[in-house]
Design an enzyme around this catalytic site. Sequence first.
Site, PDB file in Angstrom:
ATOM      1  N   PHE A 116       0.819  -1.219   0.000  1.00 41.22           N
ATOM      2  CA  PHE A 116       0.000   0.000   0.000  1.00 41.22           C
ATOM      3  C   PHE A 116       0.849   1.264   0.000  1.00 41.22           C
ATOM      4  O   PHE A 116       0.369   2.340  -0.344  1.00 41.22           O
ATOM      5  CB  PHE A 116      -0.957  -0.011   1.203  1.00 41.22           C
ATOM      6  CG  PHE A 116      -0.422   0.645   2.446  1.00 41.22           C
ATOM      7  CD1 PHE A 116       0.377  -0.040   3.333  1.00 41.22           C
ATOM      8  CD2 PHE A 116      -0.729   1.971   2.720  1.00 41.22           C
ATOM      9  CE1 PHE A 116       0.869   0.578   4.470  1.00 41.22           C
ATOM     10  CE2 PHE A 116      -0.245   2.599   3.859  1.00 41.22           C
ATOM     11  CZ  PHE A 116       0.566   1.899   4.740  1.00 41.22           C
ATOM     12  N   LYS A 117       2.115   1.132   0.374  1.00 47.25           N
ATOM     13  CA  LYS A 117       2.948   2.326   0.460  1.00 47.25           C
ATOM     14  C   LYS A 117       3.137   3.006  -0.898  1.00 47.25           C
ATOM     15  O   LYS A 117       3.449   4.186  -0.955  1.00 47.25           O
ATOM     16  CB  LYS A 117       4.270   1.989   1.119  1.00 47.25           C
ATOM     17  CG  LYS A 117       4.052   1.677   2.598  1.00 47.25           C
ATOM     18  CD  LYS A 117       5.308   1.376   3.349  1.00 47.25           C
ATOM     19  CE  LYS A 117       5.039   1.226   4.830  1.00 47.25           C
ATOM     20  NZ  LYS A 117       4.374  -0.059   5.162  1.00 47.25           N
ATOM     21  N   ASP A 118       2.927   2.267  -1.980  1.00 47.11           N
ATOM     22  CA  ASP A 118       2.975   2.898  -3.302  1.00 47.11           C
ATOM     23  C   ASP A 118       1.953   4.024  -3.440  1.00 47.11           C
ATOM     24  O   ASP A 118       2.181   4.974  -4.177  1.00 47.11           O
ATOM     25  CB  ASP A 118       2.678   1.863  -4.403  1.00 47.11           C
ATOM     26  CG  ASP A 118       3.827   0.882  -4.598  1.00 47.11           C
ATOM     27  OD1 ASP A 118       4.988   1.270  -4.389  1.00 47.11           O
ATOM     28  OD2 ASP A 118       3.549  -0.279  -4.962  1.00 47.11           O
ATOM     29  N   LEU A 121       3.937   6.775  -1.921  1.00 50.43           N
ATOM     30  CA  LEU A 121       5.319   6.990  -2.363  1.00 50.43           C
ATOM     31  C   LEU A 121       5.464   7.144  -3.871  1.00 50.43           C
ATOM     32  O   LEU A 121       6.508   7.553  -4.349  1.00 50.43           O
ATOM     33  CB  LEU A 121       6.223   5.884  -1.829  1.00 50.43           C
ATOM     34  CG  LEU A 121       6.589   6.151  -0.361  1.00 50.43           C
ATOM     35  CD1 LEU A 121       7.106   4.895   0.317  1.00 50.43           C
ATOM     36  CD2 LEU A 121       7.605   7.286  -0.255  1.00 50.43           C
TER      37      LEU A 121
END
Length: 504
Positions: A116-118, A121
């Site tokens: 999910f960090k995409d 980021l």
Amino acid sequence: MQMRYKSTRNSQLRLEASQVIAQGISEEGGLFVPECFPDLSSELPDLAKLDYPTLAKTVFSKFLTDFTEEEISTCVDQAYTPEKFGGPCPVKLHALPRMGEDKCLLELWHGPTCAFKDMALQILPHFLTTALKKVGRGKEAVILTATSGDTGKAALAGFQDVPGTRILVFYPRDGVSPMQKRQMVTQEGANVSVCAIEGNFDDAQSSVKRIFTDSELKQQLSEHGMLFSSANSINWGRLLPQIVYYVYAYLELVRQGKRVLGEPMDVVVPTGNFGNILAAYYARKMGLPIRKLVCASNANKVLTDFIRTGTYDRRREFHATASPSMDILISSNLERLLYDLCGEDSETLAGWMKDLAETGVYSVGGTVREKVQGLFYGGFCEDGATFATIRQLWEQEGYLCDTHTAVAVDVYRQYLAQSQEKMVPAVIASTANPYKFSASVLRALGAEQLSSDDFQNLAALETLTGIASPAQLRALQEKPERFTQVISRENAAAYVLEALGIPT
Ligand SMILES: *Cc1c(COP(=O)(O)O)cnc(C)c1O
């Protein structure tokens, strides 16, 4: 209206969004927070008509008031492309009919690194370079990141070859999965460095924090035309994009006829650094009808204990679990929640944070504790229950989920079993593609033999389930390892200078 930002440890401060994003953390060690939260509730009917990128632009424009509309638009259009996220909408809602009414997983892992960090980021580098054009005096940004696994790769992928940026990632040698490690050490790009650090995530994070506050180092960078910035979830530019998908998920429930505008939903989040769930809390503050925020931890249940007792105590054994991205004992973003709940009293807040730094423990008073308990349910799930949940979801729903998502599902079940309140639809954040943690997922499904080679596990999981693995993970097998260095905590600053080519 012009939005300005203050610090959790200095309520007098007023900074523009660009400065806050460029700087990452406030000088006195506090975290930046907006001076107010715009109310979206009257706009929800209009927002329901927007596609994801347009919704994101609308939300961002309320907070990034020193960005032009065109700049915001460019950031969004460069980040959430169909090529990077597998379709026009970067997130997906997946219903779980067997779990009772209208429970769904909000899949946040369709981006380039499968976590999910995409979501944050992929856009942060564009926010940052836009901000630096305004406040950076032509300096190159050096992104310094400590990672419990997924942040590092997502940050590397986001910043790879973005002009005007360099990125250095530290990961705990013993705290990431083989696939996470492989993703990082094979990273391409002329502006990237990756290094293992002895110890766990908290060790890596505190080393990075020390570098950030090292004034001598800062001076050296400045003389070479560089400045430090952060891609960790303490950066406001990381949190802001996360608010959007909670708004989107609610509006999707409305569009699907599962909610009438104004009716509440629960939100469940597998939590580590408290960034993702804080974004849901902020969405609630902005008028999104969220009833309960369910904070799911693994065996490192410092947040569960805090929510239940009002005492935050990091003096405990650290557990390396099957959900490594949540193996965290200091949840940095909790500071922002507490700042809000104690009436933005930066002195009291700074006192708690000082206690935490010096003694490893602090207790909030009864009023704050009651507020926390009204808003949040805290629960935890150990590896055995995590594996059982993965297996159940597979057998009963035909749905393959990763270990972090399974923690959330299990804790949500605990909440339902204990709660006296009536059921409402729930959105459960699904934070990683199951193939990112193939060995654990295989084990959960009962495989007797696990390979020490994660690519074999990936292939075995594919054979077992018939669900296609992501091409970007399969491709890693062919890529050469570029970064093999392991350093001790004490040598982190020296490594930074060396990697940047600054003579000592
Ligand atoms: C980072 C991460 C989490 C924890 O998110 P926080 O914002 O740190 O609470 C959960 N699951 C996965 C897969 C992650 O990468």
